[in-house]
Design an enzyme around this catalytic site. Structure first.
Site, mmCIF file in Angstrom:
data_model
loop_
_atom_site.group_PDB
_atom_site.id
_atom_site.type_symbol
_atom_site.label_atom_id
_atom_site.label_comp_id
_atom_site.label_asym_id
_atom_site.label_seq_id
_atom_site.Cartn_x
_atom_site.Cartn_y
_atom_site.Cartn_z
ATOM 1 N N SER A 139 36.347 42.236 4.000
ATOM 2 C CA SER A 139 36.832 40.909 4.387
ATOM 3 C C SER A 139 35.791 40.027 5.071
ATOM 4 O O SER A 139 35.995 38.823 5.172
ATOM 5 C CB SER A 139 38.004 41.068 5.340
ATOM 6 N N LYS B 224 34.657 37.034 3.355
ATOM 7 C CA LYS B 224 35.498 35.832 3.221
ATOM 8 C C LYS B 224 34.888 34.629 3.950
ATOM 9 O O LYS B 224 34.974 33.494 3.476
ATOM 10 C CB LYS B 224 36.894 36.111 3.797
ATOM 11 N N TYR C 130 36.700 38.393 -6.612
ATOM 12 C CA TYR C 130 36.995 38.668 -5.200
ATOM 13 C C TYR C 130 36.735 40.144 -4.871
ATOM 14 O O TYR C 130 36.118 40.472 -3.845
ATOM 15 C CB TYR C 130 38.449 38.270 -4.909
ATOM 16 N N TYR D 295 42.391 39.307 11.689
ATOM 17 C CA TYR D 295 43.736 39.597 11.197
ATOM 18 C C TYR D 295 44.773 39.147 12.223
ATOM 19 O O TYR D 295 44.586 38.132 12.894
ATOM 20 C CB TYR D 295 43.895 41.093 10.873
ATOM 21 N N VAL E 10 37.864 45.949 6.334
ATOM 22 C CA VAL E 10 38.426 47.306 6.352
ATOM 23 C C VAL E 10 37.378 48.379 6.052
ATOM 24 O O VAL E 10 37.649 49.567 6.199
ATOM 25 C CB VAL E 10 39.631 47.467 5.392
#
Ligand code: GLU
Length: 609
Positions: free
Chosen positions: A69, A72, A194, A246, A264
């Site tokens: 992540s 991102k 992605y 998160y 993660v």
């Protein structure tokens, strides 16, 4: 050198922190992407890269893992460059969802994902990346990461395949996004891109350098490559701050206070804008999906070295004014005849001088400007000395250009010194000057010269002080006070008249001193060398004054150089030609003058501190 570097306080601190937290065994390695479960739970690395490119690293800082992540945030920056803020906001919001990373948090009416840090928003963001084909888009994404980490990057094929084969939830999200027209292309292709972006291999050192690049406004501090257009860096850091951890983001801001993004794979990238980037890697995750040890590292580091972004570390309204005075108390090093001295004592307060220091931020500049405004009616000249200023914030630059416009509009003069290395400030001031039709901005190498300029302007308004006629120049000289007519006549006889061109040296420092000079016309600078090519003027003397007379008392060589500023005419008096009975009188006058200058100097020192 190496030994010294190992002993640096931050290195030692990170080593101690690493050791302290190594024993933590809480959390679990992610397994919903099967390949991730192969990570060794003992892996643990901390890296910190400063904005001047120094790398501190501890533990398994060269161990590769997948970025997941954390990618991102970087892809979001690329999408902002590709499409612009408006177009990206039309597809992805910036509101924290408070929900887990893989939640299907889409706005009710529009189907727009809440933010780019949850999977839905990140998939939509990846769908915005420009490229002629899918391989081309992937190549652009990889290139972007390469600029951030300073070396080629690769996709971990095992992790990618593992996620591709099991990532049905993300695939479902992509289809929902397509249904709402958030994604305009084939959703399977977008989600595949992605998955690949999430499987880029990085190390903790890479994460720290990526963070440092953001901290450095988009420029990689080691390679100096511009990885991200600076205008979007604050947007990236904003979503990292509010949504990067998160559904732990609120707690994170509360306890750590740095924009960050976790993945993660076990990585966390944190940024302290303007200072450093931090990369932590430990694959044991807590329930929210954040690295267990990683969160502890960031919390302890933030607490121990006090780097919370919202901590009030300085009161920016205080003490940017090192000293403030006016032209009646402090004079330039240009020596003036008594008439001019009196005129400056009367009108010198119309020259206001502020010697500034430190960082000029919005609040401190505002307070300075209020102080200037309170003396507005009495001020004709304002000198701002920036020599000791280390930084001028953009907001302060606006305030100064506004001040310049006000000065120009009311026919007052704003003079600047010490701005040579303040490029953005100078550019803005030059632009501001053009806008308000000023022919020039008055910039001087030092405050002394600026003060001299203002004094000259001010004295130009006073009736001219009684400049002595060349013939009775000796009579008005302080050295000749109380001499009898016979003594004056004798002196006139033994002096000889000399002329010097502008810039010509009359004597050099270290020369033997055998005479003194009475100035009839022009100015003479007495200067000392302060560096290879630098000099400082001690005084400027003009018609009616003498120079080189100190040697009469010291009996030593010249301690300064003397240089004609304009065409100079003077009378030279050789020490050998001074009669024995005249010498004590001259020495008495010299002592009185020195005492006068010394007490004037003491008064100025008191003000200057
Ligand atoms: N590729 C992962 C996923 O979409 C990234 C998750 C994460 O790191 O938060 O499930």
């Amino acid at each position: 050198m190496t030994a010294l570097l190992h002993a640096l306080p931050i290195q030692a601190y990170l080593e101690a922190l690493h050791q302290r937290l190594s024993d933590i065994r809480d959390g679990e390695v992610a397994s919903y992407i099967p390949e991730l479960s192969r990570a060794d739970p003992n892996w643990f690395a901390i890296a910190l890269v400063t904005v001047d490119g120094h790398v501190y690293q501890v533990g398994d800082s060269h161990q590769e893992f997948t970025i997941q992540s954390i990618s991102k945030a970087i892809t979001y920056g690329l999408a902002l460059e590709d499409r612009g803020v408006e177009a990206v906001l039309a597809k992805v919001g910036v509101e924290p969802s408070g929900e887990a990373f893989n939640s299907i948090s889409l706005e009710k009416d529009t189907g727009r994902p809440f933010n780019p840090m949850i999977n839905a928003g990140a998939i939509a963001t990846t769908g915005l990346i420009e490229g002629k084909s899918w391989p081309d888009k992937l190549a652009r994404i990889l290139q972007r990461f390469e600029k951030f980490v300073g070396h080629p990057v690769t996709v971990d094929e095992e992790v990618y395949c593992s996620e591709r084969d099991t990532g049905h939830r993300n695939r479902a999200i992509a289809h929902l996004l397509r249904n709402a027209n958030i994604i305009e292309e084939f959703p399977e292709e977008v989600v595949d891109l992605y998955f690949r972006q999430c499987s880029i291999r990085v190390t903790a050192r890479d994460l720290a350098l990526m963070g440092a690049t953001l901290a450095n406004n988009g420029v990689n501090p080691i390679t100096s490559v511009c990885a991200q257009q600076s205008q979007y860096v604050d947007k990236m850091l904003s979503v990292m701050t509010t949504c990067g951890m998160y559904d732990y983001s609120g707690n994170w801001v509360y306890s750590v206070g740095m924009p960050a993004k976790s993945g993660v794979g076990g990585g966390i990238m944190a940024v302290l804008p303007g200072q450093f980037g931090l990369g932590v890697f430990s694959p044991l995750l807590d329930r929210k999906g954040n690295s267990f040890r990683g969160v502890r590292v960031c919390e302890e580091l933030s607490r121990d070295i006090g780097v919370h972004l919202l901590k009030v570390v300085r009161a920016t309204s205080a003490s940017v004014v090192r000293v403030h005075y006016d032209g009646a108390c402090i004079h330039s090093r240009r020596q003036r005849l008594s008439g001019d001295r009196e005129a400056l004592a009367r009108g010198g307060h119309r020259i206001q001088v502020y010697e500034l220091q430190g960082e000029l931020m919005f609040a401190s500049t505002d307070s300075l400007i209020r102080s200037i405004a309170s003396q507005w009616d009495d001020t004709d000249f304002l000198i701002l000395d920036f020599h000791r200023v280390v930084d001028i914030a953009a907001a302060s630059i606006h305030l100064f250009t506004d001040l310049l416009a006000r000065f120009a509009a009311s026919g007052k003069h704003l003079l600047l010194t010490g701005t040579e290395d303040k490029y953005a400030f100078r550019r803005a001031i030059a632009r501001g000057a053009r806008t308000c039709g000023l022919e020039r901005v008055f910039e001087f190498e030092d405050t002394d010269r600026a003060l001299e300029f203002c004094e000259d302007q001010l004295l130009g308004r006073e009736p001219p002080s009684s400049a002595p006629e060349p013939d009775d120049v000796l009579r008005d000289q302080y050295l000749c006070q109380d001499l009898s007519p016979a003594e004056m006549a004798r002196l006139q006889q033994v002096t000889r008249r000399l002329s010097f061109q502008p810039g010509e040296h009359i004597f050099q420092s270290g020369d033997a001193a055998t005479s003194l000079f009475f100035v009839l016309r022009g100015h003479v600078d007495l200067v000392v060398r302060t560096g290879q090519r630098q000099e400082r003027r001690l005084v400027t003397v003009c018609a009616g004054m003498s120079f080189g007379e100190f040697a009469l008392a010291t009996g030593q060589g010249r301690s300064t150089a003397a240089r004609a500023v304009a065409a100079v005419e003077c009378m030279e008096l050789a020490f050998a030609d001074i009669d024995a009975d005249l010498k004590p009188k001259l020495m008495g006058n010299l002592a009185r003058e020195l005492a006068r200058r010394l007490s004037a100097e003491a008064k100025q020192l008191q003000i200057l501190g």
